[in-house]
Design an enzyme around this catalytic site. Structure first.
Site, PDB file in Angstrom:
ATOM      1  N   PRO A   2      52.477  60.501  21.807  1.00 34.34           N
ATOM      2  CA  PRO A   2      51.112  59.388  22.021  1.00 34.34           C
ATOM      3  C   PRO A   2      51.461  58.146  21.315  1.00 34.34           C
ATOM      4  O   PRO A   2      52.339  57.948  20.188  1.00 34.34           O
ATOM      5  CB  PRO A   2      50.214  60.172  20.993  1.00 34.34           C
ATOM      6  CG  PRO A   2      50.544  61.645  21.033  1.00 34.34           C
ATOM      7  CD  PRO A   2      51.996  61.761  21.175  1.00 34.34           C
ATOM      8  N   GLU A   3      51.345  57.035  22.172  1.00 34.26           N
ATOM      9  CA  GLU A   3      51.422  55.844  21.685  1.00 34.26           C
ATOM     10  C   GLU A   3      50.198  54.994  21.066  1.00 34.26           C
ATOM     11  O   GLU A   3      49.052  55.785  20.926  1.00 34.26           O
ATOM     12  CB  GLU A   3      52.045  55.175  22.675  1.00 34.26           C
ATOM     13  CG  GLU A   3      53.268  55.581  23.195  1.00 34.26           C
ATOM     14  CD  GLU A   3      54.014  54.813  24.307  1.00 34.26           C
ATOM     15  OE1 GLU A   3      54.131  53.573  24.405  1.00 34.26           O
ATOM     16  OE2 GLU A   3      54.846  55.696  25.260  1.00 34.26           O
ATOM     17  N   ARG A 111      54.164  71.398  19.005  1.00 34.70           N
ATOM     18  CA  ARG A 111      55.671  71.113  18.563  1.00 34.70           C
ATOM     19  C   ARG A 111      56.033  71.000  17.114  1.00 34.70           C
ATOM     20  O   ARG A 111      56.711  70.804  16.542  1.00 34.70           O
ATOM     21  CB  ARG A 111      56.465  69.925  19.507  1.00 34.70           C
ATOM     22  CG  ARG A 111      56.364  70.337  21.053  1.00 34.70           C
ATOM     23  CD  ARG A 111      57.066  69.358  21.790  1.00 34.70           C
ATOM     24  NE  ARG A 111      58.430  69.190  21.532  1.00 34.70           N
ATOM     25  CZ  ARG A 111      59.270  68.149  22.118  1.00 34.70           C
ATOM     26  NH1 ARG A 111      58.810  67.512  22.931  1.00 34.70           N
ATOM     27  NH2 ARG A 111      60.681  68.349  21.630  1.00 34.70           N
ATOM     28  N   LYS A 152      68.174  38.370  18.736  1.00 34.08           N
ATOM     29  CA  LYS A 152      68.621  39.583  19.275  1.00 34.08           C
ATOM     30  C   LYS A 152      69.470  39.466  20.475  1.00 34.08           C
ATOM     31  O   LYS A 152      69.267  38.893  21.439  1.00 34.08           O
ATOM     32  CB  LYS A 152      67.260  40.599  19.564  1.00 34.08           C
ATOM     33  CG  LYS A 152      66.523  40.619  18.520  1.00 34.08           C
ATOM     34  CD  LYS A 152      67.130  41.463  17.164  1.00 34.08           C
ATOM     35  CE  LYS A 152      65.978  41.665  16.135  1.00 34.08           C
ATOM     36  NZ  LYS A 152      66.578  42.548  15.036  1.00 34.08           N
TER      37      LYS A 152
END
Length: 271
Positions: A2-3, A111, A152
């Site tokens: 889940p985000e 899980r 980056k």
């Protein structure tokens, strides 16, 4: 996993049942999650729920005495049940919080990779203290994001999933946002122009808001709190669509591995 939209959808679902109510007591059936269940969870008695809010992918219950921090892990979900169903449970129903309105907040996790811990101060909790700005916060702006990315030399998708840069995004929404912004996941972050970054920031906010309105995305284990599957899966353009036609140009969607996660993209619509 889940985000942000799934966690926010969960928060919106449980909020009306919990705000300003008391947690009378708890029942812990399994303490072996990602971290052991805090001993304070076992001892909860008549704690008032002052507020509920989200930090990145973490759901936080503010009590009159400390905070409960919940992370849904890979497969966790929360549901509200009437307390007369307290004796109906399975091996994956790990924690029940009994609420003063005759409801139960139940945590289920197949899980067992989630978190359910109690802390005095959530801001110092090791998994939260280093989180980057929330996508919906004023700090997450094109100027902020561009200043980070120009330093980056890694793939832009890796930066989107870096929780210290922006909190809440995972694999599903990183793929989808890059598609709608027309940016390949393999683009090196410092090659993006300010215009591209500004568009990406706008797209991130738009995609996440759209998903929250539809209860998030159901992929594998995630179930929305009210047991209605998240409907945003119908709006996925690239995620999990390898070798299927792009909805915009009919080219086949490509999948590669980046940082041990699958990336999905259209090499015609994205560049």
């Amino acid at each position: 996993m889940p985000e942000l939209p799934e966690v926010q959808s969960t928060l919106l679902s449980i909020y009306p049942y919990l705000i300003r109510k008391k947690i009378l007591f708890s029942v812990v059936r399994n303490s072996n999650l990602r971290l052991p269940i805090s001993r304070e969870i076992y001892k909860i008695k008549n704690y008032i729920i002052v507020d509920l809010f989200r930090k990145g992918k973490y759901l936080i219950i503010h009590l009159n005495y400390g905070y409960i921090i919940i992370h849904l892990g890979m497969s966790g979900n929360l549901c509200i049940l009437p307390n007369h169903q307290s004796n109906i449970f399975n091996n994956n129903d790990h924690i029940d919080l009994f609420i003063s309105n005759n409801k139960i907040l139940r945590y289920n996790d197949v899980r067992r990779f989630g978190l359910f811990v109690w802390v005095y101060d959530f801001s110092t909790f090791k998994f939260i203290s280093n989180l980057g700005p929330d996508p919906f916060s004023s700090k997450f702006s094109a100027i902020y994001f561009f200043s980070i990315l120009r330093q980056k030399k890694t793939f832009i998708k890796n930066c989107l999933m870096n929780q210290s840069i922006i909190s809440g995004l995972g694999n599903i929404y990183s793929n989808e946002c890059l598609f709608h912004a027309g940016i390949l996941p393999t683009r090196i972050s410092n090659t993006l122009s300010f215009y591209e970054v500004k568009k990406l920031v706008f797209i991130i906010k738009l995609v996440l808001k759209s998903s929250i309105k539809l209860g998030g995305t159901t992929i594998k284990n995630f179930i929305c709190t009210n047991r209605i599957f998240g409907l945003f899966y119908r709006n996925l353009y690239v995620y999990n669509r390898k070798n299927k036609k792009c909805y915009l140009c009919n080219n086949l969607i490509i999948s590669i591995i980046q940082n041990k996660r699958k990336s999905f993209f259209c090499d015609f619509c994205q560049y």
